[in-house]
Write a protein that holds these residues in place. Structure first.
Motif, PDB file in Angstrom:
ATOM      1  N   ARG A 142       0.842  -1.204   0.000  1.00 42.14           N
ATOM      2  CA  ARG A 142       0.000   0.000   0.000  1.00 42.14           C
ATOM      3  C   ARG A 142       0.878   1.256   0.000  1.00 42.14           C
ATOM      4  O   ARG A 142       0.624   2.204  -0.742  1.00 42.14           O
ATOM      5  N   ALA A 143       1.870   1.276   0.873  1.00 45.38           N
ATOM      6  CA  ALA A 143       2.755   2.438   0.941  1.00 45.38           C
ATOM      7  C   ALA A 143       3.501   2.627  -0.377  1.00 45.38           C
ATOM      8  O   ALA A 143       3.682   3.761  -0.849  1.00 45.38           O
ATOM      9  N   LEU A 144       3.926   1.529  -0.990  1.00 41.94           N
ATOM     10  CA  LEU A 144       4.630   1.615  -2.270  1.00 41.94           C
ATOM     11  C   LEU A 144       3.709   2.162  -3.358  1.00 41.94           C
ATOM     12  O   LEU A 144       4.140   2.957  -4.206  1.00 41.94           O
ATOM     13  N   SER A 145       2.436   1.776  -3.330  1.00 36.59           N
ATOM     14  CA  SER A 145       1.480   2.278  -4.309  1.00 36.59           C
ATOM     15  C   SER A 145       1.335   3.786  -4.205  1.00 36.59           C
ATOM     16  O   SER A 145       1.292   4.497  -5.220  1.00 36.59           O
ATOM     17  N   VAL A 146       1.260   4.308  -2.977  1.00 41.72           N
ATOM     18  CA  VAL A 146       1.166   5.760  -2.790  1.00 41.72           C
ATOM     19  C   VAL A 146       2.460   6.439  -3.220  1.00 41.72           C
ATOM     20  O   VAL A 146       2.454   7.515  -3.827  1.00 41.72           O
ATOM     21  N   ARG A 147       3.594   5.806  -2.924  1.00 39.10           N
ATOM     22  CA  ARG A 147       4.882   6.368  -3.338  1.00 39.10           C
ATOM     23  C   ARG A 147       4.929   6.550  -4.855  1.00 39.10           C
ATOM     24  O   ARG A 147       5.366   7.593  -5.362  1.00 39.10           O
ATOM     25  N   LYS A 148       4.479   5.543  -5.592  1.00 40.45           N
ATOM     26  CA  LYS A 148       4.480   5.633  -7.056  1.00 40.45           C
ATOM     27  C   LYS A 148       3.537   6.729  -7.537  1.00 40.45           C
ATOM     28  O   LYS A 148       3.842   7.459  -8.485  1.00 40.45           O
ATOM     29  N   ALA A 149       2.368   6.853  -6.884  1.00 41.35           N
ATOM     30  CA  ALA A 149       1.414   7.895  -7.277  1.00 41.35           C
ATOM     31  C   ALA A 149       1.981   9.285  -6.998  1.00 41.35           C
ATOM     32  O   ALA A 149       1.783  10.210  -7.793  1.00 41.35           O
ATOM     33  N   LEU A 150       2.669   9.452  -5.883  1.00 37.54           N
ATOM     34  CA  LEU A 150       3.304  10.737  -5.587  1.00 37.54           C
ATOM     35  C   LEU A 150       4.401  11.057  -6.604  1.00 37.54           C
ATOM     36  O   LEU A 150       4.586  12.221  -6.977  1.00 37.54           O
ATOM     37  N   GLN A 151       5.114  10.033  -7.047  1.00 34.53           N
ATOM     38  CA  GLN A 151       6.143  10.242  -8.059  1.00 34.53           C
ATOM     39  C   GLN A 151       5.524  10.840  -9.320  1.00 34.53           C
ATOM     40  O   GLN A 151       6.085  11.759  -9.924  1.00 34.53           O
ATOM     41  N   GLU A 152       4.350  10.336  -9.711  1.00 33.25           N
ATOM     42  CA  GLU A 152       3.659  10.863 -10.892  1.00 33.25           C
ATOM     43  C   GLU A 152       3.162  12.283 -10.666  1.00 33.25           C
ATOM     44  O   GLU A 152       2.905  13.011 -11.631  1.00 33.25           O
ATOM     45  N   ALA A 153       3.011  12.679  -9.384  1.00 31.06           N
ATOM     46  CA  ALA A 153       2.592  14.047  -9.047  1.00 31.06           C
ATOM     47  C   ALA A 153       3.792  14.939  -8.735  1.00 31.06           C
ATOM     48  O   ALA A 153       3.666  15.940  -8.030  1.00 31.06           O
ATOM     49  N   ASP A 154       4.969  14.565  -9.241  1.00 33.01           N
ATOM     50  CA  ASP A 154       6.205  15.342  -9.080  1.00 33.01           C
ATOM     51  C   ASP A 154       6.668  15.413  -7.635  1.00 33.01           C
ATOM     52  O   ASP A 154       7.249  16.418  -7.193  1.00 33.01           O
ATOM     53  N   VAL A 155       6.430  14.346  -6.877  1.00 36.87           N
ATOM     54  CA  VAL A 155       6.982  14.211  -5.524  1.00 36.87           C
ATOM     55  C   VAL A 155       7.765  12.897  -5.525  1.00 36.87           C
ATOM     56  O   VAL A 155       7.236  11.841  -5.154  1.00 36.87           O
TER      57      VAL A 155
END
Length: 440
Positions: free
Chosen positions: A393-406
């Motif tokens: 779950r945490a990795l999924s959010v990490r990837k989504a933040l990466q796509e949002a320039d974080v």
């Protein structure tokens, strides 16, 4: 969208209603639905938005019918009026379905049956239709003199079903319990019925019913025997109880517990539109409500803003030492990432929260390296399985933040420990966001 009159034939379960097209007052924008949203919050958001667009002041007046307001101003040198009708969440859906409302204000999610009725026009569960404008905690209220300070959801259900009838059974005074509840058209009632009564309990017939949150709270505050529930913005002079679910600790609704939706009776407040092809005035209001200035008005109204802030949580004795060490140099942001049913993709609120986290970092001169994502899982058959789910779950959010320039946010999983709800509660499956404390 063409303006229709406010005289609408009764909807009989069919999606298409017969509409009487009689001469009537035309409004440039109509918002129908929840009293929780419409009593104060929606008028404040409309006023804030109109002030940005118009040169003159915004005035408010009634329509002659209770729980309705007209907000008036001048735009492009022409008078303009917006109607906010707050008669309950279910009335808002009927108005949207009939083509009368531009925006449906709701204190509950769209029901599957409603989404199906509307599907030929728009998907009300999609990001372009479903807009979470605020977070609310369903406040459980008693008289200020009542010594009872907390209770479980199950106890609350037994009280409102009439199984517990005297405060002495709960350690309180020897007084009969008087019940105060919202009416059947209310999204607040729908939330209480779903989260508290469920399929186990039925509301006692002696309960007094209200269309207004404010009136219910005021009456509880004057009745030493009373207990009721309302939106968080309507607590007023009543006493607020801490609520627990299952074996999780009792939580009082506050900025962190409600914004993160850890509080057992937290809920989302919505505005629904018929997809993205809507009048520009409605689209602009939605954009304003979801933005920084609109969310500031949400906080001013007494609800919980979705603009993240950093806070240091108050740990209780049940917090493991390992978690204290893990977060010792961090504060927690008032946002949790949650997943749609099926747990494979982020829900609509989470997808917008990605941008809010990015904006928080920019406003506060912080970087992605300051963040830590901590994933949690509900109870699983094996501890290692729970650990794996929490990390994924945490990795999924990490990837989504990466796509949002974080990019490159640190993450970890904490398994099935530190639940915020009973076993099986979807609130246990979450990703918390922590940020490094600034060095003095």
């Amino acid at each position: 969208m063409p303006r229709l009159t406010r005289n609408i034939a009764t909807l009989s379960g069919l999606f298409i209603a017969t509409i009487q097209a009689l001469p009537a007052q035309a409004y440039e924008l109509e918002i129908h639905g929840s009293n929780t949203v419409g009593a104060t919050l929606a008028p404040m958001l409309v006023t804030g938005y109109l002030k940005e667009r118009s040169e003159g002041r915004v005035s408010a007046k009634g329509t002659g019918q209770e729980n309705e307001q007209i907000l008036s101003t001048r735009l492009n040198n022409r008078p303009m009026e917006v109607l906010v009708a707050a008669h309950g969440s279910s009335t808002g859906f009927k108005a949207l379905a009939a083509g009368q409302a531009d925006i449906w204000a709701s204190s509950r999610p769209v029901k599957p049956s409603e989404a199906e009725q509307f599907r030929t026009r728009a998907d009300l569960t999609a990001l372009e239709s479903e807009h979470v404008i605020a977070i609310d905690g369903l406040a459980v209220l008693v008289h200020p003199s009542n010594p009872v300070s907390q209770m479980s959801i199950d106890t609350l259900g037994r009280i409102f079903s009439g199984q517990i009838r005297n405060w002495s059974e709960l350690g309180g005074p020897d007084l009969p319990i008087h019940l105060y509840a919202r009416d059947d058209r209310s999204g607040t009632w729908d939330t209480f019925k779903s989260l508290v009564l469920g399929k186990t309990y039925t509301l006692d017939g002696e309960a007094r019913r209200y269309e207004s949150n404010d009136q219910l709270s005021d009456d509880v505050s004057r009745d030493p025997s009373g207990i009721g529930f309302s939106g968080l913005a309507s607590v007023h002079n009543s006493k607020l109880l801490a609520i627990s679910e299952g074996n999780a600790p009792a939580l009082r609704p506050n900025q962190l517990t409600v914004a993160s939706e850890d509080y057992p009776l937290s809920r989302r407040l919505f505005m629904y539109t018929a997809g993205s092809e809507i009048p520009s005035l409605a689209a602009g209001l939605i954009e304003f409500a979801l933005g920084q200035d609109g969310q500031a008005l949400v906080a001013e109204s007494g609800f919980i803003s979705q603009n993240p802030i950093a806070v240091r949580p108050e740990f209780d004795d049940s917090t493991p030492d390992s978690f204290r060490r893990l977060t010792g140099n961090y504060q927690r942001l008032t946002v949790n990432f949650r997943f749609s049913e099926g747990r494979t993709k982020l829900d609509n609120k989470a997808r917008r929260d990605l941008q809010r986290v990015q904006q928080y970092l920019a406003r506060n001169d912080r970087s992605s390296g300051d963040l830590l994502l901590i994933g949690f899982a509900d109870t699983q058959s094996h501890e290692l399985r729970a650990q794996m789910i929490s990390e994924l779950r945490a990795l999924s959010v990490r990837k989504a933040l990466q796509e949002a320039d974080v990019p490159d946010v640190a993450y970890t999983g904490y398994g099935q420990y530190m639940p915020v709800g009973g076993s099986g509660s979807p609130r246990n499956g979450r990703v918390e966001v922590w940020i490094k404390s600034r060095q003095p």
